[in-house]
Design an enzyme around this catalytic site. Structure first.
Site, PDB file in Angstrom:
ATOM      1  N   CYS A 272       7.154   0.176  -2.120  1.00  0.00           N
ATOM      2  CA  CYS A 272       5.786   0.592  -1.806  1.00  0.00           C
ATOM      3  C   CYS A 272       5.423   1.938  -2.428  1.00  0.00           C
ATOM      4  O   CYS A 272       4.262   2.343  -2.373  1.00  0.00           O
ATOM      5  CB  CYS A 272       5.602   0.673  -0.292  1.00  0.00           C
ATOM      6  N   HIS A 428       0.944   6.724   4.597  1.00  0.00           N
ATOM      7  CA  HIS A 428       1.383   5.383   4.209  1.00  0.00           C
ATOM      8  C   HIS A 428       0.826   4.369   5.205  1.00  0.00           C
ATOM      9  O   HIS A 428       0.273   3.335   4.809  1.00  0.00           O
ATOM     10  CB  HIS A 428       2.909   5.345   4.169  1.00  0.00           C
ATOM     11  N   HIS A 466      -2.068  -3.618   2.662  1.00  0.00           N
ATOM     12  CA  HIS A 466      -0.908  -3.020   2.001  1.00  0.00           C
ATOM     13  C   HIS A 466      -0.642  -3.772   0.706  1.00  0.00           C
ATOM     14  O   HIS A 466      -0.107  -4.885   0.709  1.00  0.00           O
ATOM     15  CB  HIS A 466       0.303  -3.101   2.926  1.00  0.00           C
TER      16      HIS A 466
END
Length: 626
Positions: A272, A428, A466
């Site tokens: 990520c 995040h 995401h």
């Protein structure tokens, strides 16, 4: 900057405006809605400014925006997955079964459909040159029975409905992520206002680099997804699936079909945190003097049944049953799917998404020389691993180090007051129970250590989901939007901060707010311990730093030169607003294989490139012959 995610187009801050729509003036709101409508093929506008609906009927802009508003809002951001496989049609699958035949079973089929190695017990008789008869004796018989499985996850951050990047250029069996790459990089060039060919001709080819990739690879049918299941699905692998599946292929596509780059290239994978990893490669190149301009980015298209099932089996995704349990619901409606992602609230998992984001980095002297539009600057990105851990996907200590270093650098640049009063953090914020606790502790402790009493926290995933390796790209372009407009998006799915969230020194809000920022911190926590935190300085701070380094005269000259870039950018954004996209895709142009080069011991001249590649290289090791 350029790209596209579930909120829309990156250029002109369209996607950012979609996330703060309720704060915009009526004029900006109308412009945003119509721009999204044209992106989604719900409307179009001609060069004279006349708008038309999808049926080609002329319409007044205000009335058209009002008529299409509900449809635009319902089919952008996070929502129910629109792929029919995730709804009534079901996901095509096979189920292993063992049949017990009580008597012999006979059937006919085409000869070429026979297994290459049929079971020894089968009795096969040719009927003609095309068909055979097969008799299977009584007994047990292993088969795969066709099935359609009910999707267990039905929410995702999809690109706005109706937008198909592969239809904008001559795409031939390109995986979705690579079609998104072509659009995103082209959008970035358009937003920059730069004449890329002229810029390239003014530089040594080695002054340019591209760092772009993704976190998983191309896992749809046109990429590795189709390759890996070809045998089991009874299909043939194609010659394109293997090469186009590689995770560094976005960089390769840009070099070959968009930029014609022969300089530096590559991709860094960090789950990520991949966007920030590539950003670090680019800024390190520029700081060292190896490159003068670098395009950095990612493109991820993970909304496929297999990838989603992989994350779901880990317990990482917000699946339907978990969402029902969270709100004590019997049935999920469209509005329930739209609020699936709930950072720092009671939540149950992240919402997968697709996105592509690109930025152009330039050495400051080159930016001033070209009159480039300056959105901000990136002084550094910090990367640290987690060390010892039990589960490879669990968080660890590395993020405390990366964020602390990022704040320390920003403090050195803008001072204590700048960090304490005029900085915010783009978290995040994956919307998993584990992340809300662990990341909030990181943010809270770093804020405490640096005397920040109420650190504004932004979580763009609440809108766009995401997007894996592109997630920090979504955060970065959103941060640039906030710095330009003075607005921080809220977290609209935040009914209340969860009890296990650490927030004594954090300011986490549901509503958007006005905020004048000098610094944004981009935080990423990737699977496997891939932690990265980047520092982004506002345009105002960047111009002050440039003035201190180069002087007032250099900045005045830059402003004079910037007019042409600004005009080209305005022309591009005007066309983009009308839905006119012509992505750069130069297939088969200027192809060279080697014999065309002029090679000496000092340089290599390449046809089509104005300057030669210098063979003068740095040698830090000394010489044995001098």
């Amino acid at each position: 900057m350029g790209g596209v995610n579930a909120a829309g187009r990156t250029s002109g801050h369209q996607a950012f405006r979609r996330t703060v729509l309720e704060t915009l003036s009526e004029t900006d709101r109308q412009e945003t809605l119509l721009g999204l409508a044209s992106l989604m093929n719900l409307a179009r506008c001609d060069e004279q400014g006349q708008w038309f609906d999808a049926e080609g009927q002329p319409a007044e802009p205000q009335a058209l925006a009002a008529r299409l508003e509900e449809q635009v809002l319902a089919h952008s951001l996070i929502r129910r997955i629109e792929d029919e496989r995730f709804n009534d049609a079901g996901i095509p699958a096979n189920r292993q079964s063992r049949l017990t035949l009580t008597e012999d079973l006979s059937f006919t089929l085409r000869s070429r459909q026979l297994p290459e190695q049929p079971p020894a017990a089968w009795q096969i008789r040719e009927l003609d040159n095309r068909r055979v008869e097969v008799t299977v004796p009584a007994g047990e018989f292993d088969v795969l029975l066709p099935d359609n499985r009910r999707a267990l996850v039905r929410a995702a951050g999809q690109l706005p409905s109706g937008f198909a990047p592969e239809q904008l250029y001559r795409s031939v069996h390109h995986p979705r992520g690579l079609s998104m790459t072509i659009f995103g990089a082209s959008d970035c060039l358009g937003d920059s206002g730069l004449d890329w060919d002229s810029l390239r001709d003014s530089l040594d080819p080695d002054d340019i680099a591209v760092y772009a990739g993704n976190s998983i690879g191309q896992m749809d049918t046109e990429g590795w997804g189709g390759l890996m299941k070809s045998f089991v699905a009874g299909e043939r692998a194609t010659s394109k699936q293997m090469p186009l599946g590689y995770a560094q292929m976005p960089a390769d596509f840009l070099n070959a079909y968009v930029l014609g780059n022969v300089g530096g290239a590559g991709a860094a994978m960090g789950a990520c945190a991949s966007f920030l990893y590539n950003l670090k490669l680019g800024l390190n190149d520029i700081r060292s003097g190896r490159r003068r301009v670098v395009m950095v980015g990612t493109a991820d298209a993970p909304i496929t049944p297999e990838v989603i099932e992989g994350f779901r089996s880990m317990g990482a995704l917000a699946d339907d049953e978990s969402l029902k349990a969270l709100d004590a619901l019997e049935v999920l409606t469209d509005s329930d799917y739209q609020k699936a992602c709930r950072p720092f609230a009671r939540n149950c998992g992240f919402t997968i998404a697709e996105a592509t984001q690109f930025v152009i980095l330039m050495a400051d002297e080159l930016a001033l020389e070209t009159g480039a539009r300056i959105l901000g600057s990136v002084p550094d990105v910090f990367v640290n691993a987690d060390g010892w851990k039990r589960s490879i996907s669990a968080p660890g200590v590395g993020n405390y180090i990366t964020l602390s270093k990022a704040v320390a650098l920003a403090r050195d640049i803008v001072g204590d007051e700048g960090v304490r009063q005029r900085s915010f953090v783009h978290a995040h914020a994956t919307s998993t129970p584990k992340n809300r606790t662990t990341e909030s502790h990181v943010l809270n402790e770093v804020a405490r250590a640096n005397g920040i009493e109420a650190w504004p926290v932004v979580a763009v995933k609440t809108f766009v989901g995401h997007s894996q390796g592109s997630a920090a790209g979504d955060q970065t372009v959103s941060a640039l939007g906030s710095m330009t407009t003075g607005i921080l998006p809220g977290i609209p799915t935040l009914d209340a901060i969860a009890e296990d969230v650490h927030h004594s020194h954090l300011d986490i809000r549901r509503e958007a707010r006005e905020f004048s920022a000098d610094v944004a911190f981009i935080n990423a926590k990737g699977f496997g311990g891939n932690n990265a935190s980047g520092v982004v300085l506002s345009a105002d701070v960047t111009l002050k730093l440039l003035t201190a380094r180069h002087g007032d005269d250099a900045l005045a000259a830059w402003r004079e030169r910037s007019g042409l870039c600004e005009q080209r950018r305005a022309d591009y954004l005007d066309k983009a607003q009308r839905g006119e996209f012509t992505p750069t895709y130069r297939f088969g142009e200027g192809v060279l294989e080697g014999p065309e080069l002029e090679i000496t011991d000092r340089e290599i001249r390449i046809p089509g490139y104005a300057k030669a590649v210098s063979l003068k290289v740095d040698n830090p090791f000394g010489s044995l012959y001098r």
